[in-house]
Scaffold this active site. Structure first.
Site, PDB file in Angstrom:
ATOM      1  N   ASP A 270       4.344   0.678 -26.860  1.00  0.00           N
ATOM      2  CA  ASP A 270       5.168   1.377 -25.880  1.00  0.00           C
ATOM      3  C   ASP A 270       5.375   2.852 -26.246  1.00  0.00           C
ATOM      4  OD1 ASP A 270       6.616   1.555 -23.576  1.00  0.00           O
ATOM      5  OD2 ASP A 270       8.456   0.743 -24.433  1.00  0.00           O
TER       6      ASP A 270
ATOM      7  N   ASN B 136       3.534   5.499 -24.710  1.00  0.00           N
ATOM      8  CA  ASN B 136       2.369   6.359 -24.463  1.00  0.00           C
ATOM      9  C   ASN B 136       2.654   7.409 -23.383  1.00  0.00           C
ATOM     10  OD1 ASN B 136       0.978   4.748 -26.213  1.00  0.00           O
ATOM     11  ND2 ASN B 136      -0.026   3.548 -24.630  1.00  0.00           N
TER      12      ASN B 136
ATOM     13  N   HIS C 227      -2.113   7.121 -22.931  1.00  0.00           N
ATOM     14  CA  HIS C 227      -2.799   5.840 -23.173  1.00  0.00           C
ATOM     15  C   HIS C 227      -4.052   6.066 -24.020  1.00  0.00           C
ATOM     16  CE1 HIS C 227       0.083   3.948 -20.699  1.00  0.00           C
ATOM     17  NE2 HIS C 227      -0.349   4.457 -19.561  1.00  0.00           N
TER      18      HIS C 227
ATOM     19  N   GLU D  62       3.237  -7.782 -15.539  1.00  0.00           N
ATOM     20  CA  GLU D  62       4.078  -6.927 -14.674  1.00  0.00           C
ATOM     21  C   GLU D  62       3.502  -5.506 -14.553  1.00  0.00           C
ATOM     22  OE1 GLU D  62       5.533  -8.866 -17.252  1.00  0.00           O
ATOM     23  OE2 GLU D  62       5.886 -10.387 -15.721  1.00  0.00           O
ATOM     24  N   ASN D  63       2.579  -5.138 -15.433  1.00  0.00           N
ATOM     25  CA  ASN D  63       2.059  -3.757 -15.429  1.00  0.00           C
ATOM     26  C   ASN D  63       1.199  -3.425 -14.204  1.00  0.00           C
ATOM     27  OD1 ASN D  63       1.739  -3.503 -19.067  1.00  0.00           O
ATOM     28  ND2 ASN D  63       3.362  -2.730 -17.739  1.00  0.00           N
TER      29      ASN D  63
ATOM     30  N   ARG E 134       2.315  -0.675 -11.716  1.00  0.00           N
ATOM     31  CA  ARG E 134       2.169   0.772 -11.959  1.00  0.00           C
ATOM     32  C   ARG E 134       1.238   1.398 -10.918  1.00  0.00           C
ATOM     33  NH1 ARG E 134       2.868   2.236 -18.160  1.00  0.00           N
ATOM     34  NH2 ARG E 134       4.551   0.775 -18.536  1.00  0.00           N
TER      35      ARG E 134
ATOM     36  N   ARG F  75       8.414  -3.082 -32.315  1.00  0.00           N
ATOM     37  CA  ARG F  75       8.470  -2.489 -30.977  1.00  0.00           C
ATOM     38  C   ARG F  75       8.721  -0.993 -31.110  1.00  0.00           C
ATOM     39  NH1 ARG F  75       9.972  -4.013 -24.970  1.00  0.00           N
ATOM     40  NH2 ARG F  75       9.388  -1.972 -24.203  1.00  0.00           N
TER      41      ARG F  75
ATOM     42  N   GLU G 166      10.645 -11.633 -37.614  1.00  0.00           N
ATOM     43  CA  GLU G 166      11.542 -10.504 -37.858  1.00  0.00           C
ATOM     44  C   GLU G 166      11.177  -9.416 -36.848  1.00  0.00           C
ATOM     45  OE1 GLU G 166      14.045 -10.390 -40.056  1.00  0.00           O
ATOM     46  OE2 GLU G 166      13.578 -12.459 -40.619  1.00  0.00           O
TER      47      GLU G 166
HETATM   48  C1  FPP Z   1       3.015   1.147 -22.708  1.00  0.00           C
HETATM   49  O1  FPP Z   1       3.467   2.508 -22.738  1.00  0.00           O
HETATM   50  C2  FPP Z   1       1.573   1.097 -22.785  1.00  0.00           C
HETATM   51  C3  FPP Z   1       0.733   0.467 -21.879  1.00  0.00           C
HETATM   52  C4  FPP Z   1       1.248  -0.244 -20.691  1.00  0.00           C
HETATM   53  C5  FPP Z   1      -0.731   0.533 -22.013  1.00  0.00           C
HETATM   54  C6  FPP Z   1      -1.311   0.379 -23.393  1.00  0.00           C
HETATM   55  C7  FPP Z   1      -2.759   0.594 -23.329  1.00  0.00           C
HETATM   56  C8  FPP Z   1      -3.523   1.264 -24.234  1.00  0.00           C
HETATM   57  C9  FPP Z   1      -2.977   1.789 -25.504  1.00  0.00           C
HETATM   58  C10 FPP Z   1      -4.972   1.550 -23.949  1.00  0.00           C
HETATM   59  C11 FPP Z   1      -6.030   0.600 -24.278  1.00  0.00           C
HETATM   60  C12 FPP Z   1      -5.787  -0.363 -25.353  1.00  0.00           C
HETATM   61  C13 FPP Z   1      -6.695  -0.726 -26.322  1.00  0.00           C
HETATM   62  C14 FPP Z   1      -6.396  -1.939 -27.140  1.00  0.00           C
HETATM   63  C15 FPP Z   1      -7.928  -0.006 -26.607  1.00  0.00           C
HETATM   64  P1  FPP Z   1       4.184   3.131 -21.468  1.00  0.00           P
HETATM   65  O2  FPP Z   1       3.156   3.624 -20.519  1.00  0.00           O
HETATM   66  O3  FPP Z   1       5.127   2.115 -20.879  1.00  0.00           O
HETATM   67  O4  FPP Z   1       4.973   4.333 -22.090  1.00  0.00           O
HETATM   68  P2  FPP Z   1       6.364   4.929 -21.552  1.00  0.00           P
HETATM   69  O5  FPP Z   1       7.415   3.870 -21.823  1.00  0.00           O
HETATM   70  O6  FPP Z   1       6.560   6.146 -22.387  1.00  0.00           O
HETATM   71  O7  FPP Z   1       6.220   5.233 -20.101  1.00  0.00           O
END
Ligand code: FPP
Length: 223
Positions: free
Chosen positions: A2, A4, A19, A49-50, A53, A170, A189
Site C-alpha cells: 500500500d 504507491n 505502481h 475490490e480493486n 479503480r 502493512r 504478528e
Molecule cells: C496499493 O497502493 C497498491 C496496489 C493496488 C497495486 C500494487 C501493484 C503493484 C506494486 C504492481 C505490480 C506488482 C508486482 C508483483 C510486479 P495504492 O494505490 O492503494 O496506494 P495509495 O493508498 O497511496 O493510493
C-alpha cells in the site's frame, strides 16, 4: 503493497508511476528477504475490490504484472525462487493468464523461496471457495461433515502449501487487514508502518523484522 499512489502524487507524478516503483520495491524486497533466509513471502497486489479503480489504473497494474513476468522470471529462476499467484485468475486477460501459467511451469521446481502474489484475491472469497469445495466433497460422499477440520479447510485455500505467515507487514499508514489472508493470519504478528510501499527498502524491512523479534508469541497459551 500500500501507498504507491501517494508516493507518486507526492512527487507530482501519476499514480501509475507509483505502481511502477512499487513493482521494483517488490523485486528488491523478495531478493533481500531471500538472502536473509525467509522461505515464504506473500504480497497483496490486487484485491477483488480493486476493480473499482479507474480503468486506466487497473490496466496499468495489469501491464506492470505482464512486464514483470516477461522480464523477471528468468532472474527469479536463477535465484531459485518459485513464483505463484493466488486468487480468482479467470477474469484476467488471456495474455496475463498465459504468462502466469508459464511462470508456474518455469518456476515450479524452485525451492529457495516461495513467493505468492495475491491477484484478484479476497480473504473472504477464498474461505467461501474452500467451504464450497469441502461441501461438494461431502455431497459426493468422499468426506463426512466431521472430517471438515481446520487442516481440511486450509488445504483447499489458495495458499495451500505455505505455512501461516509469522509476520504481516502493512505499509502505507492504514491499520486494517483489508481482506488479506483472513484465515491464515489468525496468530500472525502485525507490523504497521507509515512508510509507503515504494520506500520499503532493506532498512525498513530490517526494522519490521527487529520489531517481530521483540514480540512474545504465545498462540493463546502462557509463557
Ligand atoms: C496499493 O497502493 C497498491 C496496489 C493496488 C497495486 C500494487 C501493484 C503493484 C506494486 C504492481 C505490480 C506488482 C508486482 C508483483 C510486479 P495504492 O494505490 O492503494 O496506494 P495509495 O493508498 O497511496 O493510493
Amino acid at each position: 503493497m500500500d501507498g504507491n499512489g501517494r508516493w507518486a502524487q507526492r512527487r507530482g507524478m501519476p499514480r501509475t508511476a507509483g505502481h511502477s516503483a512499487g513493482s521494483e520495491s517488490f523485486r528488491r524486497a523478495a531478493y533481500y528477504l531471500k538472502d536473509l533466509g525467509v522461505k515464504y513471502l506473500t504480497v497483496y497486489a490486487f484485491s477483488t475490490e480493486n476493480w473499482k479503480r479507474p480503468p486506466e489504473e487497473v490496466s496499468a497494474i495489469m501491464s506492470l504484472l505482464r512486464k514483470y513476468l516477461l522480464e523477471s522470471i528468468e532472474e527469479m529462476c536463477r535465484k531459485n525462487i518459485r513464483l505463484r499467484f493466488l486468487g480468482d485468475l479467470a477474469p484476467l486477460d488471456g495474455e496475463l493468464k498465459r504468462l502466469i501459467e508459464r511462470t508456474d511451469e518455469l518456476s515450479r521446481q524452485n525451492d529457495g523461496m516461495l513467493v505468492s502474489v495475491c491477484l484478484n484475491y479476497g480473504g473472504r472469497a477464498e474461505i467461501i471457495r474452500a467451504a464450497q469445495a469441502l461441501g461438494r466433497r461431502c455431497a459426493d460422499g468422499e468426506l463426512r461433515p466431521e472430517d471438515v477440520t481446520e487442516e481440511a479447510l486450509a488445504a483447499e485455500l489458495y495458499s495451500a502449501g505455505a505455512p501461516d505467515p509469522d509476520l504481516v507487514i502493512r505499509p502505507g499508514g492504514e491499520k486494517r487487514i483489508s481482506n488479506f489472508l483472513l484465515w491464515q493470519s489468525s496468530y500472525s504478528e502485525f507490523y504497521f508502518t507509515d512508510t509507503l510501499w515504494p520506500d520499503m527498502d532493506e532498512r525498513e524491512l530490517d526494522k519490521a523484522i527487529a520489531e517481530y523479534q521483540r514480540r512474545n508469541r504465545r498462540f493463546g497459551g502462557v509463557k
